[in-house]
Design a protein around this motif. Structure first.
Motif, PDB file in Angstrom:
ATOM      1  N   VAL A  84     -32.261 -41.084   0.692  1.00 37.61           N
ATOM      2  CA  VAL A  84     -32.582 -40.624  -0.661  1.00 37.61           C
ATOM      3  C   VAL A  84     -32.301 -39.135  -0.734  1.00 37.61           C
ATOM      4  O   VAL A  84     -32.760 -38.374   0.115  1.00 37.61           O
ATOM      5  CB  VAL A  84     -34.066 -40.895  -0.998  1.00 37.61           C
ATOM      6  N   PRO A 107     -31.907 -47.384   7.292  1.00 36.39           N
ATOM      7  CA  PRO A 107     -32.161 -47.519   5.861  1.00 36.39           C
ATOM      8  C   PRO A 107     -31.313 -46.552   5.051  1.00 36.39           C
ATOM      9  O   PRO A 107     -30.877 -45.514   5.558  1.00 36.39           O
ATOM     10  CB  PRO A 107     -33.647 -47.146   5.730  1.00 36.39           C
ATOM     11  N   GLY A 108     -31.093 -46.890   3.782  1.00 38.74           N
ATOM     12  CA  GLY A 108     -30.383 -45.980   2.888  1.00 38.74           C
ATOM     13  C   GLY A 108     -31.158 -44.696   2.703  1.00 38.74           C
ATOM     14  O   GLY A 108     -32.387 -44.680   2.670  1.00 38.74           O
ATOM     15  N   GLY A 161     -24.051 -42.768   3.077  1.00 40.41           N
ATOM     16  CA  GLY A 161     -25.228 -43.553   3.406  1.00 40.41           C
ATOM     17  C   GLY A 161     -26.390 -43.391   2.446  1.00 40.41           C
ATOM     18  O   GLY A 161     -27.473 -43.909   2.688  1.00 40.41           O
ATOM     19  N   TYR A 162     -26.176 -42.681   1.340  1.00 48.20           N
ATOM     20  CA  TYR A 162     -27.247 -42.500   0.363  1.00 48.20           C
ATOM     21  C   TYR A 162     -27.258 -43.670  -0.614  1.00 48.20           C
ATOM     22  O   TYR A 162     -26.215 -44.103  -1.077  1.00 48.20           O
ATOM     23  CB  TYR A 162     -27.064 -41.188  -0.409  1.00 48.20           C
ATOM     24  N   THR A 163     -28.450 -44.158  -0.911  1.00 49.76           N
ATOM     25  CA  THR A 163     -28.586 -45.282  -1.834  1.00 49.76           C
ATOM     26  C   THR A 163     -29.343 -44.906  -3.096  1.00 49.76           C
ATOM     27  O   THR A 163     -29.447 -45.708  -4.016  1.00 49.76           O
ATOM     28  CB  THR A 163     -29.320 -46.455  -1.163  1.00 49.76           C
ATOM     29  N   PHE A 164     -29.885 -43.682  -3.157  1.00 47.32           N
ATOM     30  CA  PHE A 164     -30.677 -43.256  -4.311  1.00 47.32           C
ATOM     31  C   PHE A 164     -30.496 -41.764  -4.528  1.00 47.32           C
ATOM     32  O   PHE A 164     -30.642 -40.979  -3.589  1.00 47.32           O
ATOM     33  CB  PHE A 164     -32.156 -43.572  -4.055  1.00 47.32           C
ATOM     34  N   THR A 189     -31.623 -59.522  -0.666  1.00 49.77           N
ATOM     35  CA  THR A 189     -32.892 -58.901  -0.300  1.00 49.77           C
ATOM     36  C   THR A 189     -33.129 -59.032   1.196  1.00 49.77           C
ATOM     37  O   THR A 189     -32.918 -60.108   1.775  1.00 49.77           O
ATOM     38  CB  THR A 189     -34.057 -59.587  -1.049  1.00 49.77           C
ATOM     39  N   ALA A 245     -21.960 -40.052  -2.352  1.00 50.36           N
ATOM     40  CA  ALA A 245     -23.275 -40.357  -1.800  1.00 50.36           C
ATOM     41  C   ALA A 245     -23.247 -41.684  -1.033  1.00 50.36           C
ATOM     42  O   ALA A 245     -23.755 -41.766   0.094  1.00 50.36           O
ATOM     43  CB  ALA A 245     -24.314 -40.409  -2.915  1.00 50.36           C
ATOM     44  N   ALA A 246     -22.657 -42.701  -1.620  1.00 46.11           N
ATOM     45  CA  ALA A 246     -22.585 -44.010  -0.958  1.00 46.11           C
ATOM     46  C   ALA A 246     -21.797 -43.925   0.346  1.00 46.11           C
ATOM     47  O   ALA A 246     -22.183 -44.528   1.354  1.00 46.11           O
ATOM     48  CB  ALA A 246     -21.956 -45.040  -1.892  1.00 46.11           C
ATOM     49  N   THR A 290     -21.703 -40.340  -7.077  1.00 48.78           N
ATOM     50  CA  THR A 290     -22.270 -41.566  -6.518  1.00 48.78           C
ATOM     51  C   THR A 290     -21.362 -42.171  -5.449  1.00 48.78           C
ATOM     52  O   THR A 290     -21.855 -42.719  -4.457  1.00 48.78           O
ATOM     53  CB  THR A 290     -22.563 -42.593  -7.618  1.00 48.78           C
ATOM     54  N   ARG A 291     -20.052 -42.036  -5.609  1.00 53.21           N
ATOM     55  CA  ARG A 291     -19.134 -42.538  -4.570  1.00 53.21           C
ATOM     56  C   ARG A 291     -19.293 -41.736  -3.283  1.00 53.21           C
ATOM     57  O   ARG A 291     -19.311 -42.287  -2.185  1.00 53.21           O
ATOM     58  CB  ARG A 291     -17.688 -42.507  -5.052  1.00 53.21           C
TER      59      ARG A 291
END
Length: 106
Positions: free
Chosen positions: A57, A54-55, A85-88, A28, A81-82, A78-79
């Motif tokens: 969206v 920040p990640g 730099g995307y986290t959501f 965190t 996106a990550a 999802t791979r």
């Protein structure tokens, strides 16, 4: 998990970009401080001039699972996106199998 400090001369915050250290404990973000204020027990990772931000969206993604996973499925979406730099991700289904009320009623 050891506390860690991610340091850069270009950290993007809601107030703008500035040199800083992001202090992370237990997975965190605890605090953003000037790099010189990193406690001694934190493992330091200095990214120099690389930007830390920040990640992101993406609120409109067509993951196509179930249905057209040969086109793109959860794993590849999802791979990708990550890596960018995307986290959501918010999936906007194109498929009606299984039926999704808002897409198949019309």
């Amino acid at each position: 998990m050891n506390p860690q400090a991610f340091i850069s001369r270009r950290v993007v915050t809601p107030e703008g970009m500035r040199p800083a250290a992001i202090l992370v404990q237990g997975g965190t973000i605890r605090e953003i401080v000037p790099a010189k204020q990193v406690p001694g027990n934190f493992q330091k990772h200095d990214f120099g001039d690389a930007a830390i931000l920040p990640g992101l969206v993406d609120s409109h993604v067509h993951i196509n699972e179930p249905g057209r996973t040969e086109w793109e499925g959860f794993h590849t979406a999802t791979r990708a996106a990550a890596a960018g730099g995307y986290t959501f991700l918010v999936d906007m289904p194109l498929n009606c199998l299984p039926a999704t009320y808002h897409r198949c009623r019309a």
